[in-house]
Design an enzyme around this catalytic site. Structure first.
Site, PDB file in Angstrom:
ATOM      1  N   GLU A 151      -1.809  38.967  11.032  1.00  0.00           N
ATOM      2  CA  GLU A 151      -0.534  39.532  10.598  1.00  0.00           C
ATOM      3  C   GLU A 151      -0.535  41.062  10.760  1.00  0.00           C
ATOM      4  O   GLU A 151      -1.590  41.702  10.846  1.00  0.00           O
ATOM      5  CB  GLU A 151      -0.267  39.150   9.131  1.00  0.00           C
ATOM      6  CG  GLU A 151       1.018  39.686   8.522  1.00  0.00           C
ATOM      7  CD  GLU A 151       2.304  39.252   9.229  1.00  0.00           C
ATOM      8  OE1 GLU A 151       2.444  39.566  10.424  1.00  0.00           O
ATOM      9  OE2 GLU A 151       3.163  38.632   8.575  1.00  0.00           O
ATOM     10  N   HIS A 153       2.685  29.815   8.923  1.00  0.00           N
ATOM     11  CA  HIS A 153       1.895  29.120   7.906  1.00  0.00           C
ATOM     12  C   HIS A 153       2.742  28.757   6.690  1.00  0.00           C
ATOM     13  O   HIS A 153       3.818  29.324   6.448  1.00  0.00           O
ATOM     14  CB  HIS A 153       0.700  29.975   7.482  1.00  0.00           C
ATOM     15  CG  HIS A 153       1.096  31.257   6.797  1.00  0.00           C
ATOM     16  ND1 HIS A 153       1.550  31.316   5.497  1.00  0.00           N
ATOM     17  CD2 HIS A 153       1.111  32.534   7.248  1.00  0.00           C
ATOM     18  CE1 HIS A 153       1.815  32.556   5.168  1.00  0.00           C
ATOM     19  NE2 HIS A 153       1.562  33.324   6.220  1.00  0.00           N
TER      20      HIS A 153
END
Length: 206
Positions: free
Chosen positions: A79, A9
């Site tokens: 994550e 990202h």
């Protein structure tokens, strides 16, 4: 067979200041949105069979701005759970634990809802994602058109996933740097997984 494409990202305020960011759902910065848009030309000519994203907004927004769609959320692309180290930089951790290494030691235990993960636990999640990837690549080949699978997620998780794809332990993710807004490709050669391209960061125009 198609390739596995990994997209980290774009920048957030915490990634810019090197803070560990797992479940804290921060938006992209203006620079991060520009990074995400810059990814689009790298993927525009590719036949994409499946795009999976992390459930977190920074990954889903990156996929949107990169022109990827339709996309499907896979919770396993979250994550690494940093436990007590959420929002803390490595420099700050090393003041208390000079020999600390995320890749071999994991993190300090956090609150019950975010206790933290060991490298092995992150590797297990990565292995589950890779099973989905392999099935999608096989299905794309059987359909006759082929195609790539794109994963839009986070640095540490994608580094572990790359290691597992290459037959390495989760701790070997330490070898694979990933910058914000980067694109990496894992393919095959003579039936073996290989790195086709790594940490490509396209030129960004505001």
């Amino acid at each position: 067979m198609g390739e596995l494409i990994l997209v980290r990202h774009g920048e957030t305020s915490w990634s810019r200041t090197m803070k560990h960011t797992s479940w804290t759902d921060l938006p992209l910065t203006e620079a991060g949105e520009a990074q995400a848009r810059a990814v689009a030309p790298l993927l525009a000519e590719r036949r994409i069979a499946l795009t999976l994203t992390s459930p977190l907004a920074r990954a889903r927004r990156t996929a949107e701005l990169a022109g990827l769609g339709p996309t499907f959320v896979d919770a396993d692309l979250h994550e690494w759970d940093y436990g007590a180290y959420e929002g803390i930089t490595s420099v700050e951790i090393h003041r208390e634990r000079p020999d600390w290494d995320l890749w071999t030691q994991g993190v300090a235990e956090g609150p019950p809802e975010h206790p933290g993960e060991t490298p092995q636990e992150v590797g297990e999640r990565a292995d589950r994602v890779l099973k989905t990837v392999d099935a999608a690549l096989r299905d794309a080949d059987l359909d006759g058109d082929g195609g790539d699978v794109v994963l839009v997620a986070h640095a540490h998780f994608l580094r572990v996933l790359a290691a597992r794809r290459l037959g390495l332990p989760a701790s070997a993710g330490a070898l694979f740097r990933l910058d914000t807004g980067s694109v990496s490709r894992l393919g095959t050669e003579h039936g073996r997984p290989v790195v086709a391209a790594w940490n490509e960061t396209p030129a960004v125009t505001q």
